[in-house]
Design a protein around this motif. Structure first.
Motif, PDB file in Angstrom:
ATOM      1  N   ARG A  92       0.760  -1.261   0.010  1.00  0.00           N
ATOM      2  CA  ARG A  92      -0.007  -0.049  -0.017  1.00  0.00           C
ATOM      3  C   ARG A  92       0.882   1.225  -0.094  1.00  0.00           C
ATOM      4  N   ARG A  93       0.554   1.987  -1.006  1.00  0.00           N
ATOM      5  CA  ARG A  93       1.268   3.511  -1.020  1.00  0.00           C
ATOM      6  C   ARG A  93       0.802   4.309  -0.076  1.00  0.00           C
ATOM      7  N   VAL A  94       1.732   5.372   0.315  1.00  0.00           N
ATOM      8  CA  VAL A  94       1.042   6.569   1.366  1.00  0.00           C
ATOM      9  C   VAL A  94      -0.020   7.144   0.618  1.00  0.00           C
ATOM     10  N   PRO A  95      -0.715   7.723   1.400  1.00  0.00           N
ATOM     11  CA  PRO A  95      -2.076   8.353   0.816  1.00  0.00           C
ATOM     12  C   PRO A  95      -1.670   9.680  -0.020  1.00  0.00           C
ATOM     13  N   TRP A  96      -2.320  10.005  -0.961  1.00  0.00           N
ATOM     14  CA  TRP A  96      -2.235  11.144  -1.819  1.00  0.00           C
ATOM     15  C   TRP A  96      -3.506  11.689  -2.236  1.00  0.00           C
ATOM     16  N   VAL A  97      -3.758  13.031  -1.772  1.00  0.00           N
ATOM     17  CA  VAL A  97      -4.857  13.462  -2.358  1.00  0.00           C
ATOM     18  C   VAL A  97      -4.705  14.974  -3.128  1.00  0.00           C
ATOM     19  N   PHE A  98      -5.405  15.263  -3.758  1.00  0.00           N
ATOM     20  CA  PHE A  98      -5.087  16.704  -4.489  1.00  0.00           C
ATOM     21  C   PHE A  98      -6.373  17.603  -4.693  1.00  0.00           C
ATOM     22  N   SER A  99      -6.153  19.004  -4.731  1.00  0.00           N
ATOM     23  CA  SER A  99      -7.305  19.595  -5.040  1.00  0.00           C
ATOM     24  C   SER A  99      -6.630  20.933  -5.787  1.00  0.00           C
ATOM     25  N   GLU A 100      -7.696  21.519  -6.686  1.00  0.00           N
ATOM     26  CA  GLU A 100      -7.427  22.815  -7.268  1.00  0.00           C
ATOM     27  C   GLU A 100      -8.355  23.839  -7.171  1.00  0.00           C
ATOM     28  N   PHE A 101      -8.185  25.067  -6.562  1.00  0.00           N
ATOM     29  CA  PHE A 101      -9.054  25.881  -6.045  1.00  0.00           C
ATOM     30  C   PHE A 101      -8.389  27.160  -6.543  1.00  0.00           C
ATOM     31  N   ALA A 102      -9.220  28.091  -7.318  1.00  0.00           N
ATOM     32  CA  ALA A 102      -8.770  29.426  -7.530  1.00  0.00           C
ATOM     33  C   ALA A 102      -7.328  29.727  -8.376  1.00  0.00           C
ATOM     34  N   GLY A 103      -7.184  28.620  -9.406  1.00  0.00           N
ATOM     35  CA  GLY A 103      -5.781  28.569 -10.001  1.00  0.00           C
ATOM     36  C   GLY A 103      -4.589  28.034  -9.263  1.00  0.00           C
ATOM     37  N   ALA A 104      -4.993  27.646  -8.051  1.00  0.00           N
ATOM     38  CA  ALA A 104      -3.574  27.006  -7.253  1.00  0.00           C
ATOM     39  C   ALA A 104      -4.021  25.535  -7.076  1.00  0.00           C
ATOM     40  N   SER A 105      -2.854  24.803  -7.029  1.00  0.00           N
ATOM     41  CA  SER A 105      -3.054  23.493  -6.730  1.00  0.00           C
ATOM     42  C   SER A 105      -2.388  22.942  -5.603  1.00  0.00           C
ATOM     43  N   LEU A 106      -2.967  22.014  -4.809  1.00  0.00           N
ATOM     44  CA  LEU A 106      -2.369  21.293  -3.581  1.00  0.00           C
ATOM     45  C   LEU A 106      -2.384  19.976  -3.807  1.00  0.00           C
ATOM     46  N   ASP A 107      -1.152  19.388  -3.470  1.00  0.00           N
ATOM     47  CA  ASP A 107      -1.225  17.944  -3.492  1.00  0.00           C
ATOM     48  C   ASP A 107      -0.660  17.709  -1.936  1.00  0.00           C
ATOM     49  N   VAL A 108      -1.568  16.635  -1.422  1.00  0.00           N
ATOM     50  CA  VAL A 108      -0.870  16.364  -0.051  1.00  0.00           C
ATOM     51  C   VAL A 108      -0.358  14.749  -0.134  1.00  0.00           C
ATOM     52  N   VAL A 109       0.899  14.471   0.291  1.00  0.00           N
ATOM     53  CA  VAL A 109       1.366  13.066   0.226  1.00  0.00           C
ATOM     54  C   VAL A 109       1.770  12.697   1.759  1.00  0.00           C
ATOM     55  N   GLY A 110       1.264  11.547   1.997  1.00  0.00           N
ATOM     56  CA  GLY A 110       1.549  10.829   3.348  1.00  0.00           C
ATOM     57  C   GLY A 110       0.437  11.125   4.403  1.00  0.00           C
ATOM     58  N   TRP A 111       0.742  10.743   5.644  1.00  0.00           N
ATOM     59  CA  TRP A 111      -0.337  11.030   6.609  1.00  0.00           C
ATOM     60  C   TRP A 111       0.276  11.382   7.817  1.00  0.00           C
ATOM     61  N   ALA A 112      -0.132  12.573   8.483  1.00  0.00           N
ATOM     62  CA  ALA A 112       0.634  12.952   9.725  1.00  0.00           C
ATOM     63  C   ALA A 112      -0.529  13.535  10.597  1.00  0.00           C
ATOM     64  N   PRO A 113      -1.240  12.748  11.276  1.00  0.00           N
ATOM     65  CA  PRO A 113      -2.433  13.378  11.953  1.00  0.00           C
ATOM     66  C   PRO A 113      -1.953  14.160  13.311  1.00  0.00           C
ATOM     67  N   ALA A 114      -0.301  14.040  13.583  1.00  0.00           N
ATOM     68  CA  ALA A 114       0.033  14.877  14.445  1.00  0.00           C
ATOM     69  C   ALA A 114       1.608  15.003  14.068  1.00  0.00           C
ATOM     70  N   TRP A 115       2.298  16.163  14.464  1.00  0.00           N
ATOM     71  CA  TRP A 115       3.655  16.439  14.081  1.00  0.00           C
ATOM     72  C   TRP A 115       4.357  17.240  14.814  1.00  0.00           C
ATOM     73  N   ASP A 116       5.598  17.186  15.055  1.00  0.00           N
ATOM     74  CA  ASP A 116       6.408  17.909  15.884  1.00  0.00           C
ATOM     75  C   ASP A 116       6.908  19.322  15.353  1.00  0.00           C
ATOM     76  N   GLU A 117       7.115  19.233  14.083  1.00  0.00           N
ATOM     77  CA  GLU A 117       7.381  20.296  13.312  1.00  0.00           C
ATOM     78  C   GLU A 117       6.976  20.410  11.824  1.00  0.00           C
ATOM     79  N   ILE A 118       6.902  21.814  11.327  1.00  0.00           N
ATOM     80  CA  ILE A 118       6.654  21.979   9.738  1.00  0.00           C
ATOM     81  C   ILE A 118       7.852  22.670   9.286  1.00  0.00           C
ATOM     82  N   VAL A 119       8.577  21.949   8.234  1.00  0.00           N
ATOM     83  CA  VAL A 119       9.830  22.440   7.641  1.00  0.00           C
ATOM     84  C   VAL A 119       9.063  23.193   6.211  1.00  0.00           C
ATOM     85  N   VAL A 120       9.505  24.420   5.931  1.00  0.00           N
ATOM     86  CA  VAL A 120       8.929  25.070   4.807  1.00  0.00           C
ATOM     87  C   VAL A 120      10.255  25.217   4.003  1.00  0.00           C
ATOM     88  N   ARG A 121       9.984  24.705   2.633  1.00  0.00           N
ATOM     89  CA  ARG A 121      11.140  24.876   1.727  1.00  0.00           C
ATOM     90  C   ARG A 121      10.508  25.190   0.208  1.00  0.00           C
TER      91      ARG A 121
END
Length: 166
Positions: A92-121
């Motif tokens: 089984r692959r990690v989950p992947w969902v996507f959406s598009e709204f107002a000309g922008a796209s967002l893909d979310v890969v994996g599953w993190a119901p809780a996390w310690d930090e968010i790294v922005v790159r």
């Protein structure tokens, strides 16, 4: 200004709402199947009754979340078909969902119901749990989805983000 939660107005600069569904499991319960936020299935989509298979929004893998997205349902359908044929399903692959709204796209890969930090790159937000990348939010195609899925499946340390985003 914000978002209304019950009777209170909560200040916010940005609000993101994730809307899902409650699985209808009445028939599964009547059949005596194991149910926990959906009909519980194994990797081959077999339920607690070995001759019954389930896939789609109402099925939840015993080792992960129930994903409400057509792509997850397609992958689950393939696994169920292989299971019915007595063949082993691909891992089984990690989950992947996507959406598009107002000309922008967002893909979310994996599953993190809780996390310690968010790294922005750049256009990627990495959700790190226990020192490992558990989920990526990818804005406007900053990273190819298949590469991102393979990356998250390795459960790399946050320091490995440089491999994904040179």
């Amino acid at each position: 200004e914000g978002i209304r939660v019950d009777a209170d107005l909560v200040p916010a600069d940005f609000v993101l709402a994730g809307v899902g569904v409650t699985p209808r499991v009445e028939l599964a319960l009547a059949a005596g199947l194991s149910v926990d936020d959906g009909v519980v299935v194994d990797a081959g989509r077999r339920t607690s009754a070995p001759a019954i298979f389930a896939a789609g929004d109402m099925a939840r893998p015993a080792d992960g979340p129930r994903v409400e997205h057509w792509h997850a349902a397609r992958e689950a359908g393939e696994a169920a078909a292989l299971g019915m044929l007595g063949e082993a399903a691909s891992p089984r692959r990690v989950p992947w969902v996507f959406s598009e709204f107002a000309g922008a796209s967002l893909d979310v890969v994996g599953w993190a119901p809780a996390w310690d930090e968010i790294v922005v790159r750049g256009g990627v937000r990495a959700f790190v749990a226990g020192g490992r990348v558990a989920q990526l939010a990818i804005l406007d195609g900053a990273v190819a989805v298949e590469g991102a899925r393979a990356f998250v499946e390795r459960q790399p340390p946050a320091s490995a983000l440089a491999e994904l985003l040179p």
